[in-house]
Design an enzyme around this catalytic site. Sequence first.
Site, PDB file in Angstrom:
ATOM      1  CD  GLU A 180       8.007  -9.505   5.602  1.00  0.00           C
ATOM      2  OE1 GLU A 180       7.528  -8.415   5.971  1.00  0.00           O
ATOM      3  OE2 GLU A 180       8.477  -9.694   4.467  1.00  0.00           O
ATOM      4  CD  GLN A 219       6.636  -7.320   9.769  1.00  0.00           C
ATOM      5  OE1 GLN A 219       7.168  -8.276  10.300  1.00  0.00           O
ATOM      6  NE2 GLN A 219       6.821  -7.017   8.481  1.00  0.00           N
ATOM      7  CD  GLU A 224       2.976  -5.181   4.510  1.00  0.00           C
ATOM      8  OE1 GLU A 224       3.820  -4.260   4.466  1.00  0.00           O
ATOM      9  OE2 GLU A 224       3.083  -6.242   3.859  1.00  0.00           O
ATOM     10  CG  ASN A 281       3.331  -8.336   0.168  1.00  0.00           C
ATOM     11  OD1 ASN A 281       2.523  -7.752   0.882  1.00  0.00           O
ATOM     12  ND2 ASN A 281       4.597  -7.939   0.048  1.00  0.00           N
ATOM     13  CD  GLU A 282       4.416  -3.662  -0.278  1.00  0.00           C
ATOM     14  OE1 GLU A 282       5.613  -3.627  -0.614  1.00  0.00           O
ATOM     15  OE2 GLU A 282       3.967  -3.002   0.676  1.00  0.00           O
ATOM     16  CE1 TYR A 288       4.531  -0.669   7.451  1.00  0.00           C
ATOM     17  CE2 TYR A 288       4.384  -0.856   5.068  1.00  0.00           C
ATOM     18  CZ  TYR A 288       4.472  -1.435   6.323  1.00  0.00           C
ATOM     19  OH  TYR A 288       4.502  -2.809   6.443  1.00  0.00           O
TER      20      TYR A 288
HETATM   21  O1  AHR Z   1       6.528  -4.657   6.634  1.00  0.00           O
HETATM   22  C1  AHR Z   1       7.733  -4.522   5.952  1.00  0.00           C
HETATM   23  C2  AHR Z   1       7.569  -4.595   4.458  1.00  0.00           C
HETATM   24  O2  AHR Z   1       6.860  -3.478   4.027  1.00  0.00           O
HETATM   25  C3  AHR Z   1       6.781  -5.746   3.910  1.00  0.00           C
HETATM   26  O3  AHR Z   1       7.534  -6.886   3.750  1.00  0.00           O
HETATM   27  C4  AHR Z   1       6.333  -5.250   2.573  1.00  0.00           C
HETATM   28  O4  AHR Z   1       5.126  -5.813   2.149  1.00  0.00           O
HETATM   29  C5  AHR Z   1       6.245  -3.750   2.775  1.00  0.00           C
HETATM   30  O5  AHR Z   1       6.888  -3.062   1.786  1.00  0.00           O
END
Ligand code: AHR
Length: 487
Positions: free
Chosen positions: A25, A345, A296, A172-173, A239
């Site tokens: 990103e 990432q 992600e 995205n999101e 995450y």
């Molecule tokens: O990876 C960091 C961020 O986490 C990304 O931009 C977003 O999609 C997510 O909230």
Amino acid sequence: MATIQLNTERSNGTINKNIYGHFSEHLGRCIYQGIFVGKDSTIPNVNGIRSDVVEALKKIKVPVLRWPGGCFADEYHWEDGIGSQEQRKRMVNNNWGGLVEDNSFGTHEFLDLCEQIGCEPYINANVGSGTVREMADWIEYLNSDSDSTIAQRRWANGRKEAWDVRYWGIGNENWGGGGNMRAEYYADVYRRYATYCRNFCGKDLYKIACGPGGDDYHWTEVMMQQIRQLVNAITLHYYTLPNGDWENKGSATDFSLEEFYSTLVRAQGIGAVIKGHCDIMDRYDPEKKVGLIVDEWGTWCDVEPGTNPCLLYQQNTMRDALVAAITLNIFNRHCDRIPMANLAQAVNVLQSVILTKGKEMVLTPTYHVFDLYQAHQGAKEIDCFVQSKQVGVDRWKIGQVAASASEKDGVITVTMANLSADQGTEVMLRGTLARQVEGQILVGYMNQYNDFGKSTLSVEEFHDYQVRADEVAVALPACSVLSIKIQ
Ligand code: AHR
């Protein structure tokens, strides 16, 4: 002692190589400095793209790379990133620290990067603040082999041949930074955007809709009710925050034994979340035509002390290696529904496989896990039943051994992690006859990491096993990730 029982007669299917994908990103030093340094840099590069980073990514056979975001994707306007680099528009990167983005890394540079690595591009289009026309034009610009005015713009910018980009993310999101939409509303927006995702070069695009964040099962339910016939896959973002708290995520390197185990237990939680979404998807789509792409995933810690909190730069220890091992084993086991995943990432951001500082580069413990797991790419998953004791502290308990297995070209690969910080264990590997065995291992202590000028962690040959009549007895050290190949 632990046991791993293989059943080569049972399989969930082929492990798509794209499960070993990555994400890049326009955030912090991922693209700029990490990947792209500009062609005038003294750091060795090809067309401005770092050669050391490309070589490292090639070595782990990165199959697919997602770009340009993340949150950034929903503010990105692709036309700002084509043409002469000097004349490109400068924009404020509102999501990531308000830094000025000069757009010097754009569409052509990204596709060049993918060609240098030898991976497939996965482009995430702007739905939050873009237009249908903008997205449709981008697809035409990349994929049309006609002589339309848009295709001719591509020629004028130095590329005659169409790229034929297959993977397209539509937003995205969108439940959050990508427009704060309700699931029902996004489903309609998706229908509209997807209508104008045209196929060029006679090939079908692979359309990826924004899916849930974590355990938002309602979102999945709505997507499956309303758009399942129009998508190839929906996404999942998951995450692992060591302390489970966005205000106090926890240090990437300086953590207690309790935080070590809480992180591993939280990482393992992705298994239940995937199962929750798969159960919903199975009700609507028992043939598993719609994929669940985890585009992600990874650890999200406090940034390294002294660095800009908006740039999400964190170090990477053996704990991250174990998180990667746990997660990739889970993805392998769900290969019937998961066609792709992308670690967040690739470079210098969150759970990176590579860190850079000026001309220096470090391969993280997570990088070495991707190296150890390479043999699973495109292999047939095989059933693997693990029995091991619980390890951990207080309420943070987890099975000591996590594993998955696959078979390709007559070779069985078993990847296993010992999740104990301090106890080795013997693992009895049963269910296949072994004539020839090879092992490679990553082993360290829980806070250990590779730093600039002092990398102490790497993959080593492993010989601590005994081949018996009907089993292989493995002496698996504490805090390690092992790949065993049997034939
Ligand atoms: O990876 C960091 C961020 O986490 C990304 O931009 C977003 O999609 C997510 O909230």
